[in-house]
Design an enzyme around this catalytic site. Structure first.
Site, short mmCIF file in Angstrom:
data_model
loop_
_atom_site.label_atom_id
_atom_site.label_comp_id
_atom_site.label_asym_id
_atom_site.label_seq_id
_atom_site.Cartn_x
_atom_site.Cartn_y
_atom_site.Cartn_z
N CYS A 212 -43.94 -12.53 6.62
CA CYS A 212 -43.81 -11.48 7.64
C CYS A 212 -43.75 -12.18 8.99
O CYS A 212 -43.08 -13.20 9.13
CB CYS A 212 -44.98 -10.51 7.55
SG CYS A 212 -46.60 -11.28 7.80
N ARG B 264 -36.30 -6.25 12.93
CA ARG B 264 -36.71 -7.64 13.19
C ARG B 264 -36.02 -8.58 12.21
O ARG B 264 -35.59 -9.67 12.59
CB ARG B 264 -38.23 -7.77 13.10
CG ARG B 264 -38.98 -7.04 14.20
CD ARG B 264 -40.48 -7.30 14.13
NE ARG B 264 -40.81 -8.69 14.46
CZ ARG B 264 -42.01 -9.22 14.30
NH1 ARG B 264 -42.99 -8.48 13.77
NH2 ARG B 264 -42.25 -10.47 14.64
#
Length: 315
Positions: A270, A212
């Protein structure tokens, strides 16, 4: 298990939350405490003269599921068996406000958060232990919020419920109302501009999976990639296969290799401010203070004017 560590509490980083008066906030200064607790130590503490308040924060990230497959139900899991005396806390409803322009898990309304914590029995002068189903993300979110709002004695059960070797109960307790009044500012908080600046002036860690970060896959947010200048530091590399944190010295060495030296200001983000709380907890175990960008990538990527970096390099 590591020896007790020092958790250094950093300053407020967000202007809309006023700084707390130093005389009224001893937790705003350096304090010695354990950020995590072992299952055996928890069992002993529960039989002591001042047992901790127990919070069960079982939660799972909701991704696309097979049609007809039910989503994870944390309350149902809690009611099927929990550590005796634990009170269920709903991450999506009590540890966050509704998704919106500030991300998928923005900060909760402080009045509602305080009401939820008092209902769970949380008081300012009584220790709190938080656990989840083992991943540690949700428990760390509760730990960070309580620390940020001024509670001075909060720990996470290392390894979560799977580490607990004692009995479980299914009855739902009715705890005595607590007296905790959340006052933000005891730990560092970043907004989007602060995160961007820190990525250039200090160390901004990206706690998401490497793919990611690199932008190879993005299952949730509008675009893949990372905040320019951020360093990839997947939080799952902070734990052993059983979900327990690596020893403090190993964590410290890992973060040092990523640039988090003693003189560096450190921040973490995050996808939506949940797994980043787990990385902040790992940093605390290592004795490294860190600020948290709660909006994280879900807020950052929602604004097309913000730059996006892809690939393995911070850029």
């Amino acid at each position: 298990m590591p020896d007790p560590v020092r958790l250094v509490i950093g300053p407020v980083r967000r202007a809309e939350y006023p700084e707390r008066d130093d005389a009224a906030t001893p937790c705003a200064r350096m304090v010695a405490m354990n950020a995590i607790i072992t299952a055996s130590d928890l069992a002993s503490a529960l039989t002591g003269q001042q047992p901790p308040v127990l919070l069960d924060v079982r939660w799972q990230l909701s991704l696309a599921k097979t049609p007809g497959e039910p989503s994870f139900d944390g309350r149902k899991a809690y009611e099927s068996g929990h550590v005796p005396g634990a009170v269920y806390v709903d991450l999506d409803r009590e540890l966050a406000s509704a998704p919106g322009s500030h991300g998928r898990h923005p900060l909760p309304d402080l009045a509602e958060f305080g009401t939820a914590m008092r209902r769970a029995g949380v008081s300012s002068g009584r220790p709190v232990v938080v656990y989840d189903g083992g991943q540690g993300w949700a428990a760390a979110r509760a730990w960070w919020l309580l620390r940020w709002t001024g509670h001075s004695d909060v720990r996470v059960l290392d390894g979560g419920l799977p580490a607990w070797q004692g009995p479980l109960e299914t009855s739902v307790p009715t705890p005595t109302e607590g007296d905790f009044e959340p006052v933000p500012g005891a730990t560092g908080l970043l907004d989007a501009d602060g995160a961007a600046a820190l990525a250039r002036s200090g160390v901004l860690l990206d706690a998401r999976a490497g793919e990611r970060y690199r932008g190879e896959v993005e299952p949730i947010d509008p675009v893949g990639g990372h905040i320019p200048g951020a360093v990839s530091a997947p939080t799952n590399e902070n734990v052993a296969p059983d979900g327990r944190f690596l020893p403090a010295e190993e964590l410290a060495a890992r973060f040092k290799s990523l640039g988090a030296a003693e003189d560096a200001r450190v921040g973490v983000y995050c996808g939506s401010g949940v797994s980043a709380a787990h990385e902040a907890l790992a940093l605390a175990v290592a004795g490294i203070p860190a600020d948290l960008y709660v909006g994280s990538w879900s807020e950052w990527s929602s604004d097309p004017s913000r730059p996006v970096a892809v690939g393995p390099d911070p850029q």
